[in-house]
Design an enzyme around this catalytic site. Structure first.
Site, PDB file in Angstrom:
ATOM      1  N   ILE A   1       0.861  -1.194   0.000  1.00 27.90           N
ATOM      2  CA  ILE A   1       0.000   0.000   0.000  1.00 27.90           C
ATOM      3  C   ILE A   1       0.894   1.240   0.000  1.00 27.90           C
ATOM      4  O   ILE A   1       1.809   1.374   0.826  1.00 27.90           O
ATOM      5  CB  ILE A   1      -0.921   0.018   1.237  1.00 27.90           C
ATOM      6  CG1 ILE A   1      -1.803  -1.239   1.251  1.00 27.90           C
ATOM      7  CG2 ILE A   1      -1.779   1.271   1.257  1.00 27.90           C
ATOM      8  CD1 ILE A   1      -2.658  -1.372   2.499  1.00 27.90           C
TER       9      ILE A   1
ATOM     10  N   GLU B   1       1.580  -3.991   5.699  1.00 28.29           N
ATOM     11  CA  GLU B   1       0.707  -3.519   4.617  1.00 28.29           C
ATOM     12  C   GLU B   1       1.117  -4.143   3.292  1.00 28.29           C
ATOM     13  O   GLU B   1       0.810  -3.623   2.218  1.00 28.29           O
ATOM     14  CB  GLU B   1       0.743  -1.986   4.518  1.00 28.29           C
ATOM     15  CG  GLU B   1       2.057  -1.404   4.067  1.00 28.29           C
ATOM     16  CD  GLU B   1       3.055  -1.152   5.200  1.00 28.29           C
ATOM     17  OE1 GLU B   1       4.028  -0.437   4.955  1.00 28.29           O
ATOM     18  OE2 GLU B   1       2.857  -1.663   6.322  1.00 28.29           O
TER      19      GLU B   1
END
Length: 437
Positions: free
Chosen positions: A292, A334
């Site tokens: 991300i 992430e």
């Protein structure tokens, strides 16, 4: 032929046994769990449960009844020689009584126990055994004279006593058979050729006490068998519950608790399985490493709760963009790993771009008046080449991901030159596709 019949009976009884256990284990209306832990008797059971237990009991114990009948049949033939040796004049009588009458009845009862019958029929077989053995042996003893009579009917009484222990029937039928044996024994002593009827009757009382003790033992055995049946069902249900719980725990152990997709450990197991399975062609395998963009900034700005919502939302978008059979896992905080099998270079790139666009459409909603935040991801794509191991493929995908971040984020970078990848990049994604040598 006898071996075939024995095998057929064993197969039939095993099937009935398994069906009865399966029904008892699954039907909690007929056999509730509370009944398994309470003290109870068979006569307390419902008609349906009683019928089911009868099937179980026949399947579990009919082999013993048939074994006794078979042994009695053989022993009866051996006694024909004994009769002749004791009294040669008994040859014709023993041929008729033992050789034909008793043997025919025992053989017929043996065949009858080859499959389950009504309870009263099964119970009546012990009565038939009792009457056949007592009357037939008593008749031979009477024909043999005083010296043989008492010994023969006493031996017959003990033979019936052994049968009591082997026949899996209701206790009331055991009582009927015992009473019949005792009455026949006493009656034959009264009318038979004995020197002292009173002494014979007192002796009969002693032997009657012995056979009654055998019957009491049978009652305890029936109670034990009923409790054993309940214990077995309870054990099977506990095993089923444990297996179900273990399966649930295994599922939870393989999933990331935040996103609900696979965790890193379970994906590594899947990769090892794929690598060892020759059905998966190595040139058709591709790894995607996804991260991300600007996640730390998002986390610091909106808080950890928003960060968790972002990770969950991205995981959902990735899952929606994948094909059946593709594997996705949360590889780090992430960071995500996608494993593609049965793919080509162009298909792998198309999947990566579809994921990127799905995530790009995601909007993270925050509290207050702050507008929904746009979320993007960067992707590193590595296709199997040469002698790549899973670790090497992950490393190359990770390097491609790093390059995607370095080149401006929100794009897919391919880790090595792959045939036809230029054509894929030119179909609307040229500005997003890059290569890492």
């Amino acid at each position: 032929m006898r071996k075939i019949a024995h095998t057929n009976h064993r197969t039939l009884s095993q099937r009935v046994y398994n069906d009865a256990l399966k029904t008892a284990m699954t039907d909690r209306v007929m056999l509730p769990d509370r009944l398994l832990t309470q003290r109870s008797h068979l006569h307390d059971a419902s008609p349906a449960l009683g019928a089911l237990y009868d099937s179980y009991s026949w399947a579990a114990h009919s082999l013993k009844a048939r074994a006794w009948l078979q042994a009695a049949f053989v022993f009866n033939f051996l006694l024909m020689s004994f009769d002749y040796l004791v009294s040669p004049s008994l040859l014709m009588a023993t041929l008729v009584i033992r050789g034909f009458m008793i043997s025919s009845i025992l053989l017929g009862l043996h065949m009858l126990w080859g499959r389950q019958r009504a309870c009263w029929i099964q119970g009546a077989t012990l009565l038939a055994v009792s009457a056949t053995i007592m009357i037939g042996t008593g008749a031979l003893g009477a024909l043999g004279g005083v010296s043989m009579f008492e010994r023969y009917i006493t031996g017959a009484l003990f033979t019936v006593a052994t049968a009591i222990l082997f026949f899996p029937i209701e206790f009331r039928w055991t009582v009927i058979a015992v009473v019949a044996a005792i009455l026949l024994h006493a009656g034959m002593l009264i009318i038979g050729p004995v020197p002292d009827p009173l002494l014979a009757l007192s002796t009969s009382c002693f032997y009657s006490g012995v056979i009654i003790a055998f019957a009491s033992t049978r009652k305890a055995t029936l109670r034990s068998q009923w409790n054993s049946f309940k214990s077995k069902i309870r054990e099977l249900r506990d095993q089923e519950a444990l297996a179900s719980l273990n399966a649930e725990l295994q599922v939870f152990a393989n999933l990331d608790p935040l996103t609900g997709i696979q965790n890193r450990r379970s994906t590594q197991e899947d990769i090892a399985r794929i690598w060892d399975d020759p059905a998966y062609a190595k040139p058709a395998i591709a790894f995607l490493m996804l991260d991300i963009d600007n996640f730390k900034q998002l986390n610091d700005t909106f808080g950890h709760a928003a960060g968790d919502d972002c990770i969950k939302g991205v995981a959902n978008k990735i899952s929606l963009a994948l094909r059946d059979g593709d594997i996705v896992s949360r590889y780090g905080g992430e960071e995500f790993l996608v494993v593609l099998t049965g793919t080509t270079a162009s298909d792998a790139f198309a999947v990566a771009e579809r994921i990127r666009k799905f995530v790009e459409s995601f909007r993270l909603r925050t509290l207050g008046d702050v507008p929904a935040s746009r979320v993007t991801i960067s992707i590193g794509l590595a296709l199997w080449q040469g002698d790549d191991t899973p670790e090497m493929l992950i490393k190359r995908a990770d390097e491609a991901l790093y390059d995607a971040k370095h080149r401006g984020k929100n794009q897919t970078v391919v880790a090595a030159p792959v045939q036809d990848i230029n054509a894929c990049a030119g179909q609307g994604h040229r500005q997003k596709a890059h290569y890492v040598a």
